[in-house]
Every structure is written in structure tokens, then in C-alpha cells.
Write an enzyme that holds these catalytic residues in place. Structure first.
Site, PDB file in Angstrom:
ATOM      1  CG  ASN A 125     106.831 -25.266   4.499  1.00 11.10           C
ATOM      2  OD1 ASN A 125     107.505 -24.742   5.384  1.00 11.10           O
ATOM      3  ND2 ASN A 125     106.110 -24.558   3.674  1.00 11.10           N
ATOM      4  CE  LYS A 181     111.786 -25.727  17.101  1.00 13.90           C
ATOM      5  NZ  LYS A 181     111.824 -26.969  16.307  1.00 13.90           N
ATOM      6  N   PRO A 182     115.615 -25.402  13.694  1.00 11.05           N
ATOM      7  CG  PRO A 182     117.133 -26.748  12.499  1.00 11.05           C
ATOM      8  CD  PRO A 182     116.989 -25.923  13.758  1.00 11.05           C
ATOM      9  CD  GLU A 200     107.342 -13.748   6.815  1.00 10.96           C
ATOM     10  OE1 GLU A 200     106.288 -13.891   6.175  1.00 10.96           O
ATOM     11  OE2 GLU A 200     108.078 -12.756   6.710  1.00 10.96           O
ATOM     12  CB  CYS A 231     103.469 -20.347   3.515  1.00  6.59           C
ATOM     13  SG  CYS A 231     104.832 -19.541   2.673  1.00  6.59           S
ATOM     14  CD  GLU A 255      98.258 -23.147   6.117  1.00  2.89           C
ATOM     15  OE1 GLU A 255      98.409 -23.245   7.345  1.00  2.89           O
ATOM     16  OE2 GLU A 255      99.089 -22.581   5.382  1.00  2.89           O
TER      17      GLU A 255
HETATM   18  P1  NAD Z   1     104.289 -25.163  13.397  1.00  2.00           P
HETATM   19  O1  NAD Z   1     103.756 -23.862  13.880  1.00  2.00           O
HETATM   20  O2  NAD Z   1     103.711 -26.398  13.946  1.00  2.00           O
HETATM   21  O3  NAD Z   1     105.859 -25.263  13.666  1.00  2.00           O
HETATM   22  C1  NAD Z   1     106.768 -24.268  13.192  1.00  2.00           C
HETATM   23  C2  NAD Z   1     108.008 -24.309  14.071  1.00  2.00           C
HETATM   24  O4  NAD Z   1     107.650 -23.917  15.403  1.00  2.00           O
HETATM   25  C3  NAD Z   1     108.649 -25.698  14.203  1.00  2.00           C
HETATM   26  O5  NAD Z   1     110.051 -25.576  14.238  1.00  2.00           O
HETATM   27  C4  NAD Z   1     108.111 -26.164  15.548  1.00  2.00           C
HETATM   28  O6  NAD Z   1     108.941 -27.140  16.169  1.00  2.00           O
HETATM   29  C5  NAD Z   1     108.085 -24.884  16.344  1.00  2.00           C
HETATM   30  N1  NAD Z   1     107.161 -24.870  17.496  1.00  2.00           N
HETATM   31  C6  NAD Z   1     106.128 -25.707  17.753  1.00  2.00           C
HETATM   32  N2  NAD Z   1     105.537 -25.354  18.908  1.00  2.00           N
HETATM   33  C7  NAD Z   1     106.173 -24.257  19.362  1.00  2.00           C
HETATM   34  C8  NAD Z   1     106.002 -23.406  20.500  1.00  2.00           C
HETATM   35  N3  NAD Z   1     105.045 -23.622  21.392  1.00  2.00           N
HETATM   36  N4  NAD Z   1     106.825 -22.344  20.636  1.00  2.00           N
HETATM   37  C9  NAD Z   1     107.779 -22.084  19.720  1.00  2.00           C
HETATM   38  N5  NAD Z   1     108.009 -22.868  18.639  1.00  2.00           N
HETATM   39  C10 NAD Z   1     107.195 -23.931  18.455  1.00  2.00           C
HETATM   40  O7  NAD Z   1     104.166 -25.121  11.808  1.00  2.00           O
HETATM   41  P2  NAD Z   1     104.586 -26.261  10.780  1.00  2.00           P
HETATM   42  O8  NAD Z   1     103.503 -27.272  10.708  1.00  2.00           O
HETATM   43  O9  NAD Z   1     105.966 -26.708  11.049  1.00  2.00           O
HETATM   44  O10 NAD Z   1     104.620 -25.427   9.414  1.00  2.00           O
HETATM   45  C11 NAD Z   1     103.512 -25.271   8.600  1.00  2.00           C
HETATM   46  C12 NAD Z   1     102.903 -23.900   8.803  1.00  2.00           C
HETATM   47  O11 NAD Z   1     103.871 -22.897   8.515  1.00  2.00           O
HETATM   48  C13 NAD Z   1     101.757 -23.652   7.851  1.00  2.00           C
HETATM   49  O12 NAD Z   1     100.724 -22.997   8.530  1.00  2.00           O
HETATM   50  C14 NAD Z   1     102.374 -22.714   6.809  1.00  2.00           C
HETATM   51  O13 NAD Z   1     101.454 -21.901   6.126  1.00  2.00           O
HETATM   52  C15 NAD Z   1     103.332 -21.929   7.642  1.00  2.00           C
HETATM   53  N6  NAD Z   1     104.375 -21.335   6.809  1.00  2.00           N
HETATM   54  C16 NAD Z   1     104.380 -19.981   6.602  1.00  2.00           C
HETATM   55  C17 NAD Z   1     105.341 -19.407   5.780  1.00  2.00           C
HETATM   56  C18 NAD Z   1     105.353 -17.922   5.495  1.00  2.00           C
HETATM   57  O14 NAD Z   1     106.335 -17.431   4.983  1.00  2.00           O
HETATM   58  N7  NAD Z   1     104.293 -17.196   5.808  1.00  2.00           N
HETATM   59  C19 NAD Z   1     106.298 -20.225   5.192  1.00  2.00           C
HETATM   60  C20 NAD Z   1     106.253 -21.596   5.422  1.00  2.00           C
HETATM   61  C21 NAD Z   1     105.290 -22.145   6.252  1.00  2.00           C
END
Ligand code: NAD
Length: 547
Positions: A188, A211-212, A284, A318, A416
Site C-alpha cells: 500500500n 521481500k516487497p 506494524e 494503515c 478493517e
Molecule cells: P499481508 O499481511 O497480506 O501481506 C504483507 C506482506 O506479507 C506481503 O509482502 C506478503 O507477501 C507477505 N506475506 C503473506 N503471507 C505471509 C506469510 N505467511 N509469512 C510471511 N509473509 C507473508 O498484508 P497486505 O494486504 O499486503 O497489507 C495490508 C495490511 O497491512 C493492512 O492490514 C494494513 O493495515 C497493514 N499495514 C500496516 C501498517 C502499519 O504501519 N501498521 C502499514 C501499512 C499496512
């Protein structure tokens, strides 16, 4: 434009209850750049140079759904190899004086501002967000680079402490890098939450394997490329790409410290993996952030602020506001202004300033948003603005949406959404508003609107939320980079920014140098006289208030 909405609908369905107005479309300037102008084969070849990945993957633009680039995909073996390379490069980097490492961040800061047009295009193409919201990332990365570029030497400096025996014991705290940090980032805010979050760990002397999210990999890779241009040894910063559930756990399996940003659900899995290996982790995570408009708020300013707080990056932020609590005495005045402003927001998809909101980033987001709104409407909520997709602009566009009459069983009430959807509620007393804001398991960000500063601070202190913004939605606290930022409760563990944001990437090491006399009976003292002397010394130390 109304063509994009269902022309007829049964009573009680979304289209029947949605407000008739549609958001206008921002004009696209003549000759605006396209994906083909920005993501050329030469650019992709330059950005993926050095990536460890024997498979193939690709990413796509939400604006059109079309493919942006073919990218290398990493297998678990590739991830292990990236860690080996980072581990081999880390001691040389950590061996440089901290000022030299910090100078890389300061050069990076200047390059980011100079070359921002390149990364703004990439961020927009990969996330679909409006250019103004992409610029928030440029600002945030520059702020972090400046802060740690200037302050890292002070944060990391060896610190003298009072020794066990004053004068005789000299104690020094050193800050050693952890080794290789494993970072997992979401899509995001792909510049800020990838490279921006990596800067403090790097300047502390760590190497990095990141890992982005694959869908936003070009932005992260652009940032890595610019850091290398600023003087970072290339091997210190490795990037691996691939499916989260495949590559993510491999990162956790090899890292000396894990920095994770993403959903609460994935965060729990990452935390379990880190716990098994006894390595530290920052999480986070998600939020369901509340904004409180108190009875004495300036409703005009609050309505304007709410638009930014709820709909920046189409709510895929977030710290975005998804729950809006308004005091009943100002609720009508606020709602009228907020709805009017929201309906007037210009949506757009061009690589230029002008749009006030862009697209959602992926199918998954569009599905979640549609599901939350439709379910709420079916169960009796009212749509005051938006509530419809806008395929006339792009496949993943959805109008900024305000709901009223949302109640507990509806998913949008407590889950959320991570999209441009906010629920409006009225409250009667300050205590009630605080209880409602604190009622959910999340605790990331909150916002309080009042013309009484003391009252704002009083309310803020009672909110269980890692950041609270008074008379702003989220940017004041996030941009105050000397102060910590992160979540309470299910919104996370650990903080970015400030001293906590860099010291977490280090191990504290205490070196105590004992001089002249041992910490034991000596110079002919028997045990009993030694014990009596030590007891007297302890009393004196307290009288002298030696801390
Ligand atoms: P996500 O948890 O689906 O994915 C985040 C990252 O984790 C991605 O790179 C994904 O490929 C990886 N991932 C997925 N499965 C994994 C696993 N089993 N083990 C390790 N890594 C794994 O989240 P998203 O949909 O990409 O992002 C949105 C979420 O992130 C929302 O809940 C948002 O609130 C949160 N967010 C939080 C902050 C903060 O600073 N608190 C900032 C931005 C986004």
C-alpha cells in the site's frame, strides 16, 4: 458516467440506496505519460540487476489491469543464497564509521527529491493511487533519510553509565548491529514501507534481505537502486520476490531480526516463526482507526480533514480513518459538509497531479470493499455518498463512501476494510466517544477534533492508540519522525521512527571495565568486613542519589 452504475435495482439493494451523485473525473493532461513510457525494458533490466531469483513472476497496474513487468521469482534456495550474500557483505558495511554510513542516507535524501518524478510514476502505476498521495511517500522517505542521516551517530554513540562501583567500574553501552535484517513489506505504501523502513536498520550497520510485495516491486527496487547510487554497497541490500506464504517464512527462517508490515493475521504467523528462532521482531499491523469530532470542533475544518483522513490512497492506508464519531450537537452540520466534499472529490488515473483519489490496488481490495458495503446496506445501513464501483475510470475504481446506521453485526463495523469506506456514528458524551473508540482490539491511530487544546490532549491520553492526531487525521503524528509510531493491542509490536525505530535494529552490549580493586574482598578485608563495607556503600549511594 452514471452508466457505470446499475441502471435499475430491486428495493433495498445497494444501487437503490446509494446517493445519485457520482464523483467527477479529473481531467487527464494532454500527452500524459503511460506505463509503456515509464516501465521500459531498459528500466526493468536496470532495476532487477543482482536479484536472486531463478523463477519468473510479473506485476500489473491497477489502472488498467495490464502487465507492467516480468520479474525474477525467488525459490526458498534463492532466499537462502540472498541471506548468504548479505551476511558476507555485512561486516564490511558495519566496519565503516557511522558518519560514513549516515552520509549515504543524506545523499539518498537529495536524490529522492531530485528524481521524485520517476518514483511518483512507479508508485502510481503499481498502486493506482493519486499522485498527491504518492507524494506522501516521497515526503515520508525524505524525512526518515534526513532524520537518521543526521541523528544516527548520536543514537548509536557508545554511552557511559554509572558502574557497579563508582570510579572503580567503568561501564559502557555499545550498540551492535543485529546482522542481517529480514524485512517483509506490503503493497500500500511501497516506497515508504520498503526502503523508508529499511534506512534505520541499514545505517545501524545491518545488511538487509527484503521481500516487497511483488505487485509493487518496481518501486522498492527503484529505491534500492538509488541507495546504491548514493553509496550503499549493492550486496548489503538484497531483494527477493515471490508468494508471501512461500518466501515470507523463508525470510523469517534466516533473519537475525524481522521487520514486518502487513495484516494482523500474517503478523501473528511471522511472530510465531520469530519466537521459534528467538529472534526479535517488529510488527506494524492493521487498524480500524477512529476520529472523534467533539462538540466544540470547527466542523468546516473537521469535514475537510476527514476527507483526507478517510480517503488518502483510497483508504488503503494503515492509519486511515474508518470510524467517525461525531457529537450529536454538531453531527448534522458536520455530515452535510463532509458528504458534500466527498461527493465532489475528483477521481482520476493519470500520471499527473489533479485527482483527489485514485484506484484500489487489487481485486482483493475491490472485493473486500464491495462485500463490506453491500452487506451493511442489506442489513440496514444507509449510503450517504459513494457506494459504487467506477469501472468507467478503471477496473478497480470505487467511489469514496460514507455509511450511516452501521451496527455491530455488520463486518464493516469492526473489521478493517482497507478501502475508501467510513462509517458515521453520533455520540452524546466524551466518555461514550472514548469507550467506543477503544472498544475494538485494534489500536493504531486516532484523531480528535476540538478547539480546546487541553481537552484534545486529555482525550488523546485516554485513547488506546499508538498515535493520536489532534485536528489532523494521521499526517502530524506520522510525520513527527523523532517520535515513535506504531500500534497498541492487535495493531502491532514495536515502533518505527525516533530512537526506538533505530535501536531495535541493534543489540545492546554492556562492556564493564573493572579498575584498581576487584568486586570481592581484597586488601586484607575478610568476608564479613567486606559485606559490611558494601552495605554501607549502598546506603551512601542512595543518599547521594546515584542512579
Ligand atoms: P499481508 O499481511 O497480506 O501481506 C504483507 C506482506 O506479507 C506481503 O509482502 C506478503 O507477501 C507477505 N506475506 C503473506 N503471507 C505471509 C506469510 N505467511 N509469512 C510471511 N509473509 C507473508 O498484508 P497486505 O494486504 O499486503 O497489507 C495490508 C495490511 O497491512 C493492512 O492490514 C494494513 O493495515 C497493514 N499495514 C500496516 C501498517 C502499519 O504501519 N501498521 C502499514 C501499512 C499496512
Amino acid at each position: 458516467m452514471t452508466d457505470s452504475k446499475p441502471a435499475t435495482a430491486a428495493p433495498g439493494t445497494l444501487a437503490a440506496t446509494a446517493a445519485p451523485g457520482t464523483n467527477p473525473v479529473a481531467a487527464s493532461p494532454a500527452g500524459a505519460r503511460t506505463a509503456a513510457d515509464v516501465v521500459t525494458p531498459e528500466v526493468v533490466a536496470r532495476l532487477v540487476r543482482g536479484l536472486v531469483g531463478s523463477g519468473r513472476t510479473a506485476n500489473h497496474s491497477p489502472f488498467t489491469g495490464g502487465k507492467l513487468a516480468d520479474l525474477p521469482e525467488s525459490t526458498p534456495e534463492d532466499v537462502a543464497s540472498a541471506f548468504e550474500r548479505a551476511r558476507a557483505a555485512q561486516p564490511g558495511w558495519a566496519g565503516l564509521p557511522v558518519r560514513q554510513r549516515a552520509a549515504v542516507l543524506l545523499r539518498f535524501h537529495d536524490l529522492v527529491l531530485e528524481r521524485q518524478a520517476e518514483v511518483l510514476d512507479l508508485i502510481q502505476l503499481e498502486t493506482g493511487k493519486a499522485r498527491l498521495h504518492a507524494h506522501e511517500e516521497v515526503q515520508a522517505v525524505a524525512v526518515v533519510a534526513r532524520h537518521y542521516g543526521l541523528k544516527a551517530p548520536a543514537y548509536l554513540r557508545p554511552k557511559r553509565h554509572l558502574g557497579a562501583v563508582p570510579v572503580l567500574t567503568k561501564a559502557t553501552e555499545l550498540r551492535q548491529p543485529r546482522g542481517v535484517v529480514g524485512q517483509i513489506s506490503p503493497w500500500n505504501y511501497p516506497f515508504e514501507l520498503s526502503v523508508g523502513d529499511a534506512l534505520p536498520g541499514l545505517v545501524a550497520g545491518n545488511a538487509l534481505v527484503m521481500k516487497p510485495d511483488t505487485e509493487t516491486a518496481l518501486t522498492a527496487l527503484w529505491g534500492r537502486d538509488l541507495l546504491i547510487e548514493a553509496g550503499l554497497p549493492a550486496e548489503v541490500f538484497q531483494v527477493v520476490l515471490g508468494e508471501g506464504p512461500v518466501v515470507g517464512p523463508e525470510i523469517v527462517a534466516h533473519a537475525d531480526y524481522v521487520s514486518f508490515t502487513g495484516s494482523t493475521r500474517t503478523g501473528r504467523e511471522v511472530a510465531r516463526g520469530a519466537a521459534d528462532r528467538l529472534v526479535g521482531v517488529t510488527l506494524e499491523l492493521g487498524g480500524k482507526n477512529a476520529m472523534l469530532v467533539l462538540a466544540d470542533a470547527d466542523v468546516e475544518k473537521a469535514a475537510e480533514g476527514a476527507v483526507r483522513a478517510c480517503f488518502s490512497s483510497a483508504g488503503q492506508l494503515c492509519v486511515s480513518i474508518e470510524r467517525l464519531y461525531v457529537h450529536e450537537s454538531v453531527a448534522d452540520a458536520f455530515t452535510e459538509r463532509f458528504v458534500a466534499r466527498t461527493k465532489a472529490m475528483r477521481l482520476g488515473n493519470s500520471l499527473a497531479y489533479g485527482a483527489e483519489m485514485g484506484s484500489l490496488a487489487g481485486e482483493r481490495q475491490l472485493e473486500a470493499v464491495t462485500r463490506h458495503v453491500e452487506e451493511a446496506v442489506e442489513k440496514g445501513a444507509t449510503v450517504l455518498a459513494g457506494g459504487v464501483a467506477r469501472p468507467d475510470i478503471g477496473p478497480l475504481f470505487y467511489e469514496p463512501t460514507i455509511l450511516e446506521g452501521v451496527e455491530a453485526p455488520m463486518a464493516v463495523c469492526a473489521e478493517e476494510t482497507f478501502g475508501p469506506v467510513v462509517s458515521l456514528y453520533r455520540f452524546g458524551s466524551e466518555d461514550e466517544a472514548i469507550d467506543l473508540a477503544n472498544a475494538l482490539p485494534y489500536g493504531l491511530n486516532a484523531s480528535v477534533w476540538t478547539t480546546d487544546a487541553a481537552r484534545g490532549h486529555r482525550v488523546a491520553a485516554r485513547l488506546r492508540s499508538g498515535t493520536v492526531n489532534i485536528n489532523e487525521g494521521y499526517a502530524s503524528a506520522y510525520g513527527s519522525v523523532r517520535a515513535p509510531m506504531g500500534g497498541m493491542k492487535d495493531s502491532g509490536l514495536g515502533r518505527r521512527h525516533g530512537s526506538e525505530g533505530i535501536l531495535k535494529f541493534t543489540e545492546a552490549q554492556t562492556v564493564a571495565h573493572q579498575r584498581l580493586l576487584p568486586m570481592a574482598p581484597s586488601m586484607g578485608l575478610d568476608d564479613e568486613r567486606y559485606a559490611a563495607l558494601m552495605s554501607r556503600s549502598l546506603r551512601v549511594m542512595k543518599i547521594l542519589r546515584l542512579r
